[in-house]
Design an enzyme around this catalytic site. Structure first.
Site, PDB file in Angstrom:
ATOM      1  N   LYS A  25     -29.528  44.711 -43.214  1.00 47.48           N
ATOM      2  CA  LYS A  25     -28.556  43.875 -42.505  1.00 47.48           C
ATOM      3  C   LYS A  25     -29.331  43.047 -41.491  1.00 47.48           C
ATOM      4  O   LYS A  25     -29.976  43.594 -40.595  1.00 47.48           O
ATOM      5  CB  LYS A  25     -27.532  44.755 -41.814  1.00 47.48           C
ATOM      6  CG  LYS A  25     -26.525  43.961 -40.995  1.00 47.48           C
ATOM      7  CD  LYS A  25     -25.496  44.883 -40.361  1.00 47.48           C
ATOM      8  CE  LYS A  25     -24.467  44.111 -39.586  1.00 47.48           C
ATOM      9  NZ  LYS A  25     -23.490  45.004 -38.950  1.00 47.48           N
ATOM     10  N   ARG A  27     -17.013  38.129 -35.646  1.00 48.47           N
ATOM     11  CA  ARG A  27     -16.908  38.577 -34.254  1.00 48.47           C
ATOM     12  C   ARG A  27     -15.696  37.926 -33.589  1.00 48.47           C
ATOM     13  O   ARG A  27     -15.083  38.518 -32.699  1.00 48.47           O
ATOM     14  CB  ARG A  27     -18.208  38.295 -33.506  1.00 48.47           C
ATOM     15  CG  ARG A  27     -19.366  39.147 -34.090  1.00 48.47           C
ATOM     16  CD  ARG A  27     -20.701  38.896 -33.427  1.00 48.47           C
ATOM     17  NE  ARG A  27     -21.774  39.538 -34.189  1.00 48.47           N
ATOM     18  CZ  ARG A  27     -23.066  39.327 -33.993  1.00 48.47           C
ATOM     19  NH1 ARG A  27     -23.462  38.502 -33.034  1.00 48.47           N
ATOM     20  NH2 ARG A  27     -23.966  39.954 -34.723  1.00 48.47           N
ATOM     21  N   LYS A  86     -28.342  41.267 -31.089  1.00 47.66           N
ATOM     22  CA  LYS A  86     -28.497  42.490 -31.864  1.00 47.66           C
ATOM     23  C   LYS A  86     -29.877  42.583 -32.525  1.00 47.66           C
ATOM     24  O   LYS A  86     -30.071  43.332 -33.477  1.00 47.66           O
ATOM     25  CB  LYS A  86     -27.366  42.572 -32.900  1.00 47.66           C
ATOM     26  CG  LYS A  86     -25.969  42.645 -32.253  1.00 47.66           C
ATOM     27  CD  LYS A  86     -24.883  42.998 -33.260  1.00 47.66           C
ATOM     28  CE  LYS A  86     -23.544  43.245 -32.568  1.00 47.66           C
ATOM     29  NZ  LYS A  86     -22.495  43.750 -33.484  1.00 47.66           N
ATOM     30  N   GLU A 124     -36.655  50.043 -45.340  1.00 46.69           N
ATOM     31  CA  GLU A 124     -35.283  50.484 -45.055  1.00 46.69           C
ATOM     32  C   GLU A 124     -34.660  51.111 -46.308  1.00 46.69           C
ATOM     33  O   GLU A 124     -33.960  52.114 -46.219  1.00 46.69           O
ATOM     34  CB  GLU A 124     -34.430  49.305 -44.577  1.00 46.69           C
ATOM     35  CG  GLU A 124     -34.811  48.766 -43.189  1.00 46.69           C
ATOM     36  CD  GLU A 124     -34.353  49.676 -42.054  1.00 46.69           C
ATOM     37  OE1 GLU A 124     -33.695  50.700 -42.329  1.00 46.69           O
ATOM     38  OE2 GLU A 124     -34.666  49.369 -40.880  1.00 46.69           O
ATOM     39  N   LYS A 177     -27.078  42.137 -46.502  1.00 48.00           N
ATOM     40  CA  LYS A 177     -26.087  41.354 -45.765  1.00 48.00           C
ATOM     41  C   LYS A 177     -26.792  40.412 -44.807  1.00 48.00           C
ATOM     42  O   LYS A 177     -27.674  40.877 -44.097  1.00 48.00           O
ATOM     43  CB  LYS A 177     -25.234  42.349 -45.006  1.00 48.00           C
ATOM     44  CG  LYS A 177     -24.205  41.766 -44.110  1.00 48.00           C
ATOM     45  CD  LYS A 177     -23.452  42.870 -43.447  1.00 48.00           C
ATOM     46  CE  LYS A 177     -22.510  42.246 -42.455  1.00 48.00           C
ATOM     47  NZ  LYS A 177     -21.863  43.205 -41.626  1.00 48.00           N
ATOM     48  N   SER A 203     -18.648  36.474 -43.206  1.00 45.76           N
ATOM     49  CA  SER A 203     -17.649  35.543 -42.674  1.00 45.76           C
ATOM     50  C   SER A 203     -18.143  34.103 -42.613  1.00 45.76           C
ATOM     51  O   SER A 203     -17.420  33.179 -42.974  1.00 45.76           O
ATOM     52  CB  SER A 203     -17.214  36.022 -41.300  1.00 45.76           C
ATOM     53  OG  SER A 203     -18.331  36.156 -40.436  1.00 45.76           O
ATOM     54  N   TYR A 232     -14.537  37.843 -48.703  1.00 43.97           N
ATOM     55  CA  TYR A 232     -13.209  37.430 -48.236  1.00 43.97           C
ATOM     56  C   TYR A 232     -12.474  36.637 -49.315  1.00 43.97           C
ATOM     57  O   TYR A 232     -11.288  36.355 -49.181  1.00 43.97           O
ATOM     58  CB  TYR A 232     -13.330  36.614 -46.937  1.00 43.97           C
ATOM     59  CG  TYR A 232     -14.008  37.441 -45.857  1.00 43.97           C
ATOM     60  CD1 TYR A 232     -13.286  38.381 -45.126  1.00 43.97           C
ATOM     61  CD2 TYR A 232     -15.383  37.343 -45.619  1.00 43.97           C
ATOM     62  CE1 TYR A 232     -13.908  39.187 -44.190  1.00 43.97           C
ATOM     63  CE2 TYR A 232     -16.019  38.128 -44.688  1.00 43.97           C
ATOM     64  CZ  TYR A 232     -15.278  39.057 -43.978  1.00 43.97           C
ATOM     65  OH  TYR A 232     -15.894  39.857 -43.059  1.00 43.97           O
TER      66      TYR A 232
END
Ligand code: PBG
Length: 325
Positions: free
Chosen positions: A193, A203, A215, A231, A246, A272, A311
């Site tokens: 991610k 957000r 982040k 990872e 992502k 998004s 979405y």
């Protein structure tokens, strides 16, 4: 002369030689649940995406199931007054989120429900971990995540999605699920991610942007790819059932890399911002919404993702009814 065009000469032949297809059964539909009754609040940066109260979430799921869309990932919208620095609302069995999981799985046991395990929607700091003197703590956050995961499993979650991108999540949560008798609950790991600006509209949807800082100390640097393998190795060894990349569209190389390397289903999250870009251009008449949507999903599938969180899932399923190839 070699004439590759022979295999493109009609739709019948094109569909015969077609290597990849997106099916409704590949898709996961994200839903945002909020407090109250009969609430349907459109997210301004995500036209067609709504924060829904529990009663309307149930109706939405029913209409998706009729279309053959069976898997959902649920995110909580939490009011500012319920947030605190330790995200205690995240494991409150009476919270709207936990109650919604229970209601969904008791009304529609046949659906597959993925839940989100991360502090940020409930954190007054807007971060995914406990913040102390400006630092995001790794190990101290595990206990909160474990309580959250167990509360979700008790309520009926099929798959939990630890999404904070910090260290040791999968192994720790696998152990706590097993210790509590939830061996059957799967873990979809947010393996790669990235610290991406494509999450902006999400957000907005959750009102969960960090109050200070960013982040980048936990999400991955968009410049890196080898790190995604590390990872992946850790998540694989810790017992993940699925590995996620992502965002999706700008990270197809990473999807392909994990697909080539690991014997687990790869999930891609078309986030998004990817949705918002297509919707914005389509609303201006600059792009054809349906064609670009389908092409973007197909590219993600071709890169190696078996599962796509998007979405667009419901509108894709609605459109699919009228499609032949
Ligand atoms: C946070 C989380 C984020 C998304 C899913 N879970 C945002 C973030 O990391 O800040 C983004 C999804 C999207 O943009 O559609 N736990």
């Amino acid at each position: 002369m070699r004439r590759p065009r022979r295999n493109r000469k009609s739709e019948a032949i094109r569909s015969l030689v077609r290597e990849h297809r997106v099916n409704v059964s590949d898709l996961v539909f994200p839903l945002f649940v909020t407090d109250g009754q009969n609430i349907r609040h459109e997210v301004s940066s995500m036209p067609g995406v709504f924060r829904l109260s529990k009663d309307l979430i149930l109706k939405e799921i029913e209409s998706c199931l009729i279309l053959g869309l069976k898997t959902f990932i649920l995110f909580p919208h939490v009011s500012e007054s319920q947030k605190d620095s330790l995200a205690t609302e995240s494991y409150n069995p009476n919270s709207t989120y936990i109650q919604s999981i229970r209601a969904i799985k008791s009304a529609y046991p046949e659906c597959c429900l993925i839940t989100d395990v991360a502090m940020d929607p409930y954190s007054s700091d807007g971060h995914d971990g406990i913040v102390q003197d400006g630092e995001i703590l790794n190990d101290e956050t595990l206990e909160v995540l474990s309580k959250m995961a167990i509360a979700q499993a008790v309520a009926g979650a099929d798959i939990i999605g630890p999404s904070d991108m910090m260290d040791g999540r999968v192994g720790y949560l696998r152990d706590s699920l097993d210790q509590h008798g939830f061996e059957r609950v799967s873990i979809m790991s947010y393996t790669a991610k990235y610290a991406s600006a494509f999450y902006g509209p999400f957000r907005d949807a959750l009102e969960s942007a960090p109050k200070s800082g960013d982040k980048k100390t936990y999400q991955m640097d968009p410049a890196n790819s080898t790190e995604a393998l590390l990872e992946g190795e850790l998540d694989f060894a810790e017992g993940a059932d699925m590995l996620m990349v992502k965002p999706a569209g700008a990270y197809l190389d990473i999807i392909k890399m994990l697909y080539d390397e690991f014997e687990l289903p790869i999930v891609a999250y078309q986030v998004s911002g990817e949705y918002a870009m297509i919707k914005a251009a389509a609303s201006k008449g600059w792009l054809d919404n349906d064609k670009v949507r389908d092409e973007s999903l197909l590219a993600i599938k071709r890169a190696g993702a078996k599962i796509i969180i998007t979405y667009f899932a419901k509108e894709f399923a609605e459109n699919q009814k009228f499609r032949v190839s």
